[in-house]
Scaffold this motif. Structure first.
Motif, PDB file in Angstrom:
ATOM      1  N   LYS A   1     109.729 -33.804  59.023  1.00 37.30           N
ATOM      2  CA  LYS A   1     108.857 -34.540  58.093  1.00 37.30           C
ATOM      3  C   LYS A   1     109.667 -35.112  56.932  1.00 37.30           C
ATOM      4  CE  LYS A   1     104.589 -33.048  57.209  1.00 37.30           C
ATOM      5  NZ  LYS A   1     103.531 -32.081  56.775  1.00 37.30           N
ATOM      6  N   PHE A   2     110.642 -34.317  56.442  1.00 36.69           N
ATOM      7  CA  PHE A   2     111.497 -34.752  55.331  1.00 36.69           C
ATOM      8  C   PHE A   2     112.309 -35.985  55.745  1.00 36.69           C
ATOM      9  CE2 PHE A   2     115.659 -34.677  53.223  1.00 36.69           C
ATOM     10  CZ  PHE A   2     115.297 -34.617  51.880  1.00 36.69           C
TER      11      PHE A   2
ATOM     12  N   HIS B   1     118.477 -31.457  51.241  1.00 35.42           N
ATOM     13  CA  HIS B   1     117.093 -31.044  51.480  1.00 35.42           C
ATOM     14  C   HIS B   1     116.649 -29.950  50.514  1.00 35.42           C
ATOM     15  CE1 HIS B   1     114.048 -28.565  53.733  1.00 35.42           C
ATOM     16  NE2 HIS B   1     113.538 -29.764  53.936  1.00 35.42           N
ATOM     17  N   HIS B   2     117.517 -28.974  50.254  1.00 29.72           N
ATOM     18  CA  HIS B   2     117.131 -27.914  49.314  1.00 29.72           C
ATOM     19  C   HIS B   2     118.345 -27.214  48.725  1.00 29.72           C
ATOM     20  CE1 HIS B   2     117.412 -25.469  53.096  1.00 29.72           C
ATOM     21  NE2 HIS B   2     117.858 -24.545  52.267  1.00 29.72           N
TER      22      HIS B   2
ATOM     23  N   LYS C   1     110.335 -39.186  55.989  1.00 30.06           N
ATOM     24  CA  LYS C   1     109.925 -39.735  54.694  1.00 30.06           C
ATOM     25  C   LYS C   1     111.104 -40.220  53.850  1.00 30.06           C
ATOM     26  CE  LYS C   1     105.940 -38.522  51.955  1.00 30.06           C
ATOM     27  NZ  LYS C   1     105.005 -37.441  51.589  1.00 30.06           N
ATOM     28  N   LYS C   2     112.168 -39.398  53.801  1.00 30.41           N
ATOM     29  CA  LYS C   2     113.257 -39.686  52.854  1.00 30.41           C
ATOM     30  C   LYS C   2     114.591 -39.990  53.519  1.00 30.41           C
ATOM     31  CE  LYS C   2     111.343 -36.918  49.099  1.00 30.41           C
ATOM     32  NZ  LYS C   2     111.599 -36.299  47.825  1.00 30.41           N
TER      33      LYS C   2
ATOM     34  N   PRO D   1     108.511 -28.122  45.537  1.00 30.16           N
ATOM     35  CA  PRO D   1     109.269 -29.124  44.762  1.00 30.16           C
ATOM     36  C   PRO D   1     108.459 -29.778  43.644  1.00 30.16           C
ATOM     37  CG  PRO D   1     108.871 -29.897  47.024  1.00 30.16           C
ATOM     38  CD  PRO D   1     108.486 -28.456  46.976  1.00 30.16           C
ATOM     39  N   LYS D   2     107.127 -29.765  43.781  1.00 30.34           N
ATOM     40  CA  LYS D   2     106.298 -30.368  42.713  1.00 30.34           C
ATOM     41  C   LYS D   2     106.347 -29.539  41.431  1.00 30.34           C
ATOM     42  CE  LYS D   2     104.639 -33.882  44.933  1.00 30.34           C
ATOM     43  NZ  LYS D   2     105.187 -35.197  44.638  1.00 30.34           N
TER      44      LYS D   2
ATOM     45  N   GLY E   1     111.170 -31.695  41.522  1.00 31.69           N
ATOM     46  CA  GLY E   1     111.482 -32.468  42.733  1.00 31.69           C
ATOM     47  C   GLY E   1     112.562 -31.873  43.611  1.00 31.69           C
TER      48      GLY E   1
ATOM     49  N   GLU F   1     124.534 -25.476  54.555  1.00 28.34           N
ATOM     50  CA  GLU F   1     123.674 -25.196  55.707  1.00 28.34           C
ATOM     51  C   GLU F   1     123.146 -26.513  56.257  1.00 28.34           C
ATOM     52  OE1 GLU F   1     119.741 -23.605  54.860  1.00 28.34           O
ATOM     53  OE2 GLU F   1     119.724 -22.459  56.710  1.00 28.34           O
TER      54      GLU F   1
ATOM     55  N   LEU G   1     120.796 -28.599  58.721  1.00 27.88           N
ATOM     56  CA  LEU G   1     119.475 -28.300  59.289  1.00 27.88           C
ATOM     57  C   LEU G   1     119.052 -29.417  60.236  1.00 27.88           C
ATOM     58  CD1 LEU G   1     117.969 -27.624  55.794  1.00 27.88           C
ATOM     59  CD2 LEU G   1     118.100 -25.856  57.552  1.00 27.88           C
TER      60      LEU G   1
ATOM     61  N   PRO H   1     109.393 -28.854  58.937  1.00 29.86           N
ATOM     62  CA  PRO H   1     109.521 -29.441  57.598  1.00 29.86           C
ATOM     63  C   PRO H   1     110.695 -30.412  57.505  1.00 29.86           C
ATOM     64  CG  PRO H   1     109.383 -27.021  57.460  1.00 29.86           C
ATOM     65  CD  PRO H   1     109.424 -27.375  58.916  1.00 29.86           C
TER      66      PRO H   1
ATOM     67  N   PHE I   1     110.443 -19.952  49.329  1.00 33.45           N
ATOM     68  CA  PHE I   1     110.581 -21.290  48.743  1.00 33.45           C
ATOM     69  C   PHE I   1     109.610 -21.511  47.590  1.00 33.45           C
ATOM     70  CE2 PHE I   1     112.570 -22.058  52.840  1.00 33.45           C
ATOM     71  CZ  PHE I   1     113.588 -22.965  52.536  1.00 33.45           C
TER      72      PHE I   1
ATOM     73  N   GLN J   1     111.210 -21.226  60.891  1.00 30.88           N
ATOM     74  CA  GLN J   1     111.307 -22.444  60.075  1.00 30.88           C
ATOM     75  C   GLN J   1     111.425 -23.712  60.924  1.00 30.88           C
ATOM     76  OE1 GLN J   1     111.083 -22.610  56.729  1.00 30.88           O
ATOM     77  NE2 GLN J   1     111.009 -20.405  56.357  1.00 30.88           N
TER      78      GLN J   1
ATOM     79  N   ILE K   1     105.672 -21.809  47.660  1.00 33.35           N
ATOM     80  CA  ILE K   1     105.363 -22.088  49.072  1.00 33.35           C
ATOM     81  C   ILE K   1     105.187 -20.751  49.790  1.00 33.35           C
ATOM     82  CG2 ILE K   1     106.293 -23.009  51.233  1.00 33.35           C
ATOM     83  CD1 ILE K   1     107.707 -25.166  49.479  1.00 33.35           C
TER      84      ILE K   1
ATOM     85  N   LEU L   1     113.427 -29.014  46.155  1.00 30.15           N
ATOM     86  CA  LEU L   1     112.940 -27.887  46.954  1.00 30.15           C
ATOM     87  C   LEU L   1     113.911 -26.729  46.729  1.00 30.15           C
ATOM     88  CD1 LEU L   1     111.083 -26.586  49.077  1.00 30.15           C
ATOM     89  CD2 LEU L   1     112.535 -27.597  50.839  1.00 30.15           C
TER      90      LEU L   1
END
Ligand code: CMX
Length: 134
Positions: A68-69, A78-79, A72-73, A120-121, A125, A55, A57, A65, A117, A40, A102, A127
């Motif tokens: 990238k998260f 995160h999840h 962007k945010k 999220p779409k 929204g 957890e 991360l 991932p 996983f 991961q 996913i 994850l």
């Protein structure tokens, strides 16, 4: 298919050591494990809160991932991971109900658990992770 409990909440952080300090010093929790999950592209730190874990991360590469998260945010939740008796069955059930996956099949996650996983779409929204021993 029904989750037995919230297995963990995943939180994206920039610096694992600094974040561990916050959870230990301010909340009085104990970090009981730090583990890299190469599959991961993350380094994780775990705290137990009742039956549920936090957890943390931290990304281990720019294409993680989590990197990238954060780009962007920003850092933060995160999840959400649900404990399932059988992750493969739970993923199949969700797919049959029209959820975009996913992971079509379970992968290896932290603590020797199987994980998968949902996109999220397809989940409003959030994850969403299924997590369990098999
Ligand atoms: N929560 C909610 N939405 C998220 C998200 C998250 N954690 N990560 C990405 N998204 C959203 C993005 O905001 C974006 O939405 P918009 O199109 O509206 O802007 C969309 O999903 C696509 O995001 P992206 O940045 O283009 O990223 P990708 O499509 O390349 O990847 C995702 C997104 C969710 C498929 C990918 O992050 C993934 O596969 N995640 C699962 C694996 C993972 O997160 N592993 C780390 C934790 C491992 C562990 O716990 O051990």
């Amino acid at each position: 298919m029904q989750p037995t409990h919230i297995e963990h909440i995943g939180i994206a952080v920039n610096n694992l050591e600094e974040s561990i300090e916050y959870y230990e010093n301010v909340l009085g929790l104990t970090c009981y494990a730090v583990e890299e999950v190469t599959d991961q592209k993350v380094k994780t730190a775990f705290f137990m809160v009742g039956q549920t874990k936090i957890e943390l991360l931290q990304a281990t590469s720019e294409d993680s991932p989590v990197a990238k998260f954060i780009d962007k945010k920003g850092t933060g939740i995160h999840h959400l991971a649900f404990a399932m008796d059988n992750v493969a069955d739970a993923l199949n059930d969700a797919e049959e109900k029209g959820v975009k996956l996913i992971d079509k099949a379970p992968r290896n996650g932290a603590e020797g658990l199987k994980i998968g996983f949902l996109h999220p779409k397809s989940t409003g929204g959030v994850l969403t992770e299924f997590c369990g021993k098999k």
